[in-house]
Design an enzyme around this catalytic site. Structure first.
Site, PDB file in Angstrom:
ATOM      1  N   GLY A  34       0.817  -1.216   0.000  1.00 14.32           N
ATOM      2  CA  GLY A  34       0.000   0.000   0.000  1.00 14.32           C
ATOM      3  C   GLY A  34       0.849   1.264   0.000  1.00 14.32           C
ATOM      4  O   GLY A  34       1.944   1.282   0.559  1.00 14.32           O
ATOM      5  N   ARG A  58       1.232  -5.795  -5.041  1.00 12.07           N
ATOM      6  CA  ARG A  58       1.231  -6.681  -3.871  1.00 12.07           C
ATOM      7  C   ARG A  58       1.704  -8.101  -4.205  1.00 12.07           C
ATOM      8  O   ARG A  58       1.413  -9.041  -3.471  1.00 12.07           O
ATOM      9  CB  ARG A  58      -0.173  -6.720  -3.250  1.00 12.07           C
ATOM     10  CG  ARG A  58      -0.580  -5.447  -2.530  1.00 12.07           C
ATOM     11  CD  ARG A  58      -1.739  -5.653  -1.598  1.00 12.07           C
ATOM     12  NE  ARG A  58      -2.172  -4.419  -0.961  1.00 12.07           N
ATOM     13  CZ  ARG A  58      -1.619  -3.906   0.142  1.00 12.07           C
ATOM     14  NH1 ARG A  58      -0.598  -4.514   0.714  1.00 12.07           N
ATOM     15  NH2 ARG A  58      -2.074  -2.784   0.653  1.00 12.07           N
ATOM     16  N   ASP A 105       5.618  -7.917   5.737  1.00 13.53           N
ATOM     17  CA  ASP A 105       5.676  -9.062   4.812  1.00 13.53           C
ATOM     18  C   ASP A 105       6.728  -8.844   3.722  1.00 13.53           C
ATOM     19  O   ASP A 105       7.465  -9.759   3.357  1.00 13.53           O
ATOM     20  CB  ASP A 105       4.306  -9.290   4.155  1.00 13.53           C
ATOM     21  CG  ASP A 105       3.327  -9.946   5.127  1.00 13.53           C
ATOM     22  OD1 ASP A 105       3.778 -10.657   6.035  1.00 13.53           O
ATOM     23  OD2 ASP A 105       2.106  -9.740   4.978  1.00 13.53           O
ATOM     24  N   LYS A 127       8.069   0.539   5.586  1.00 18.03           N
ATOM     25  CA  LYS A 127       6.967   1.385   5.110  1.00 18.03           C
ATOM     26  C   LYS A 127       5.627   0.824   5.564  1.00 18.03           C
ATOM     27  O   LYS A 127       5.434  -0.384   5.534  1.00 18.03           O
ATOM     28  CB  LYS A 127       7.008   1.424   3.570  1.00 18.03           C
ATOM     29  CG  LYS A 127       5.806   2.005   2.918  1.00 18.03           C
ATOM     30  CD  LYS A 127       5.117   1.065   1.916  1.00 18.03           C
ATOM     31  CE  LYS A 127       4.449  -0.101   2.547  1.00 18.03           C
ATOM     32  NZ  LYS A 127       3.486  -0.828   1.682  1.00 18.03           N
ATOM     33  N   THR A 128       4.730   1.612   5.990  1.00 16.92           N
ATOM     34  CA  THR A 128       3.286   1.325   6.078  1.00 16.92           C
ATOM     35  C   THR A 128       2.614   2.381   6.948  1.00 16.92           C
ATOM     36  O   THR A 128       3.113   2.707   8.044  1.00 16.92           O
ATOM     37  CB  THR A 128       2.922  -0.072   6.613  1.00 16.92           C
ATOM     38  OG1 THR A 128       1.495  -0.135   6.690  1.00 16.92           O
ATOM     39  CG2 THR A 128       3.499  -0.429   7.972  1.00 16.92           C
ATOM     40  N   ASP A 157       0.092   1.910   8.491  1.00 14.97           N
ATOM     41  CA  ASP A 157      -0.512   1.223   9.629  1.00 14.97           C
ATOM     42  C   ASP A 157       0.336   1.336  10.904  1.00 14.97           C
ATOM     43  O   ASP A 157      -0.164   1.112  11.995  1.00 14.97           O
ATOM     44  CB  ASP A 157      -0.711  -0.272   9.311  1.00 14.97           C
ATOM     45  CG  ASP A 157      -1.716  -0.488   8.187  1.00 14.97           C
ATOM     46  OD1 ASP A 157      -2.236   0.512   7.655  1.00 14.97           O
ATOM     47  OD2 ASP A 157      -1.981  -1.653   7.828  1.00 14.97           O
TER      48      ASP A 157
HETATM   49  P1  FBP Z   1       0.558  -1.961   3.623  1.00 15.46           P
HETATM   50  O1  FBP Z   1       0.505  -2.824   4.839  1.00 15.46           O
HETATM   51  O2  FBP Z   1       0.929  -2.667   2.388  1.00 15.46           O
HETATM   52  O3  FBP Z   1       1.398  -0.739   3.878  1.00 15.46           O
HETATM   53  O4  FBP Z   1      -0.900  -1.412   3.336  1.00 15.46           O
HETATM   54  C1  FBP Z   1      -1.607  -0.730   4.273  1.00 15.46           C
HETATM   55  C2  FBP Z   1      -3.019  -0.437   3.848  1.00 15.46           C
HETATM   56  O5  FBP Z   1      -3.157   0.922   3.530  1.00 15.46           O
HETATM   57  C3  FBP Z   1      -3.991  -0.859   4.922  1.00 15.46           C
HETATM   58  O6  FBP Z   1      -4.137   0.160   5.882  1.00 15.46           O
HETATM   59  C4  FBP Z   1      -5.209  -1.178   4.146  1.00 15.46           C
HETATM   60  O7  FBP Z   1      -6.022  -2.108   4.792  1.00 15.46           O
HETATM   61  C5  FBP Z   1      -4.666  -1.779   2.890  1.00 15.46           C
HETATM   62  O8  FBP Z   1      -3.406  -1.196   2.693  1.00 15.46           O
HETATM   63  C6  FBP Z   1      -5.529  -1.548   1.688  1.00 15.46           C
HETATM   64  O9  FBP Z   1      -5.004  -2.280   0.635  1.00 15.46           O
HETATM   65  P2  FBP Z   1      -5.329  -2.031  -0.882  1.00 15.46           P
HETATM   66  O10 FBP Z   1      -4.529  -0.853  -1.318  1.00 15.46           O
HETATM   67  O11 FBP Z   1      -4.873  -3.273  -1.555  1.00 15.46           O
HETATM   68  O12 FBP Z   1      -6.795  -1.765  -0.990  1.00 15.46           O
END
Ligand code: FBP
Length: 580
Positions: A107, A171, A202, A228-229, A231
């Site tokens: 993400g 992803r 991951d 990175k994230t 979250d």
């Molecule tokens: P990462 O863990 O890859 O950084 O993604 C975080 C995130 O933004 C989450 O908060 C959210 O649930 C998810 O990605 C949404 O994923 P997508 O972009 O595939 O809809």
């Protein structure tokens, strides 16, 4: 301007690139931000940088298992970067021009472009002949060998911008033997000295697997991860924060603060706001500390208490009623998107569904409609889980049947805020049906997610990411592999930040994923004994009934450092610096 500093003299701005990118589609803020020079830790600003190796490391648990899985990269030392002053052969990194690749994984998170800019500037400062290649659309691009060379013209168009659009993200997972072999062949063909993988827990685990494989195969390509994230769940003693968390949670806090103002102005709505954060509740907790909503649900606490959905709904309804009795038929609730996975009955359902999908995934998705899928699942689920499944709205039932490449449920698609609104409304209707007095309840649902992921990075994230890029470059130049770049001491001015690298094997443990024991970096959930949660818990009863709202306003880029450069309250409290 904002206390930033000059870019190394060898990397002068390319006017042609600037004119190309600064078109009439560029906002005034973006033009001003283009001139911002991210601040670097002292050691990384030196002309000559060396890496100082510490003592060998080991993971906290599963030592023998991890050693067996990573025989070539296990036990490596921690690394710190230091500045060298003397121009003699005293351990400084060589000046050979490395060829390096970079990939964005997962993400979007504010600051990703600055990691790439930092990497580029550090490589060019070391040797102008260095070359940087961006792999396109995430790890899938690495497997397919899809890349483009990142030049000064390209980089200059993306400095201090949000988003991952410079090279895009994906992803995919580099995991199967044929994927690993394809990567090795691509790197050999390109003559790559290193690959920097910008991703979450991951992706950094995958980076370690790739590093181990390449070492075993005798490849020269080093693999370095970057945390990175938005979250905020890739953190531990070595990694103080994942990048993007600062900007995203400040942006959501701005929006929540604005809604708090609207609530106290209109005095008629209850706002139920879901916030992004797939698993951990760090974003929700940080936003609660920043804005003082009436209710903030923290998934980790719900799980610890073993609360059922009914108990969560009762808790919310009780606060709505108490506020109503105090003459306040309005309020603010914030809920992390990860909540469903932490309610034990829903978690048990998700686990059972994962098990079923393990064998029947194609069959289930080939069934012509939803009711047939439910029928099939009812023959497989336990009675209790079948009841819980039947209790959920159709949209949520369908989302729970999806999994991403890492086995995660795409929770950003579950409208938990609406589910809670429906259940609280049902409860009040039932009260009225029994002739009891129910509060006036006019709810509005919001989801703040994607709008926070690509915001222009705060000064904190702009500086942090640029420093991470610089640190990653030094790790590659030092020939290290299987490391995650880090920056520590980040509640202090950036001058005092300390850059380095942590061996990924040190952060691994063994977990059960899709029925298989696999090595993964432990996801950091909210620590219920930690200072940020304790600060929230000590105040939430008062915030529930009184209107203690705080209005943080928009992220500021220009102005005093205490406004523009402050880290999150979470980081401040974790480092014992108290709440602002
Ligand atoms: P990462 O863990 O890859 O950084 O993604 C975080 C995130 O933004 C989450 O908060 C959210 O649930 C998810 O990605 C949404 O994923 P997508 O972009 O595939 O809809």
């Amino acid at each position: 301007m904002g206390g930033g500093q000059a870019r190394p003299a060898s990397i002068t701005r390319n006017q042609k690139g600037k004119n190309q990118t600064m078109s009439r589609n560029t906002s005034a803020l973006q033009k001003a931000r283009d001139a911002y020079r991210p601040k670097l830790p002292k050691a990384l600003r030196a002309d000559r940088v060396a890496v100082k190796l510490g003592a060998p490391t080991e993971p906290a648990t599963h030592k023998e298992d991890i050693k067996k899985l990573f025989p070539n990269t296990y036990g490596q030392p921690e690394v710190k970067m230091v500045a060298l002053r003397q121009a003699q052969d005293d351990g400084s990194l060589g000046s050979a021009p490395p060829k390096v690749g970079v990939v964005l994984s997962g993400g979007q998170a504010p600051g990703g472009h600055n990691v790439i800019a930092g990497l580029f500037d550090a490589l060019k400062a070391a040797n102008p002949q260095s070359r940087l290649f961006g792999f396109l659309k995430g790890p899938g691009g690495v497997i397919k060998g899809k890349h483009k060379e990142l030049t000064a013209e390209i980089i200059d168009g993306y400095r201090n911008t949000g988003g991952f659009d410079m090279i895009m993200s994906g992803r995919d997972k580099i995991e199967k033997p044929e994927d690993l072999a394809a990567c090795k062949a691509n790197f050999a063909e390109m003559g790559l000295d290193g690959l920097v993988v910008i991703g979450g827990d991951d992706s950094n685990t995958n980076a370690a697997v790739l590093a181990e494989y390449l070492r075993a195969e005798g490849s020269k390509t080093c693999i370095i991860g970057v945390p990175k994230t938005i979250d905020g769940d890739m953190k531990n003693e070595q990694i103080e924060a994942s990048f993007g968390f600062d900007t995203a949670s400040k942006l959501y806090s701005e929006l929540i603060g604005n809604i708090c103002r609207d609530a106290t102005s209109a005095v008629k709505y209850w706002h139920f706001i879901r916030l992004m954060g797939r698993s951990a509740s760090h974003v929700t907790l940080e936003c609660a500390l920043q804005t003082h909503p009436n209710i903030a649900l923290i998934s980790e606490e719900v799980q610890q208490k073993g609360s059922t959905l009914k108990e969560v709904v009762d808790y919310i309804a009780d606060i709505v009623m108490r506020r109503s009795q105090a003459g306040k038929d309005y309020g603010i609730l914030i809920v992390p998107e990860g909540l469903p996975e932490f309610i034990p009955e829903i978690k048990a359902l998700i686990d059972e569904l994962s098990e079923i999908l393990g064998t029947d995934e194609d069959y289930i998705h080939d069934l012509p409609d939803h009711s047939e899928r439910v029928q099939h699942l009812n023959t497989k689920l336990s009675d209790h889980s079948a009841r819980v499944y039947g209790f959920l709205p159709v949209e949520a039932q369908e989302v729970l049947l999806k999994r991403d490449s890492h086995g995660n449920v795409p929770l950003s698609q579950v409208e938990t805020e609406r589910l809670l609104i429906d259940r609280v409304s049902d409860k009040f209707r039932a009260m009225e049906g029994r002739g009891e007095e129910a509060p006036k309840f006019s709810p509005l649902a919001h989801f703040f997610g994607y709008e926070g992921r690509c915001a222009p990075p705060s000064n904190f994230d702009a500086d942090y990411c640029y420093s991470l890029g610089f640190a990653a470059a030094q790790l590659v130049r030092a020939g290290l592999t299987g490391y995650t770049a880090n920056v520590q001491n980040m509640t202090r001015p950036s001058e005092e930040w300390v850059a380095g690298g942590t061996p990924v094997t040190m952060m691994l443990n063994i977990e059960n994923r899709k029925g298989k024991a696999v090595p993964v970096i432990r996801k950091a959930l909210v620590d219920l004994d930690g200072a940020p949660f304790r600060q929230f818990a000590a105040n939430r009863d008062q915030w529930a009934i009184e209107d203690c709202y705080v209005f943080p306003g928009p992220i500021q880029y220009f102005g005093p450092p205490e406004v523009c450069d402050a880290p999150t309250m979470t980081l401040g409290l974790e480092k014992g610096e108290g709440a602002r």
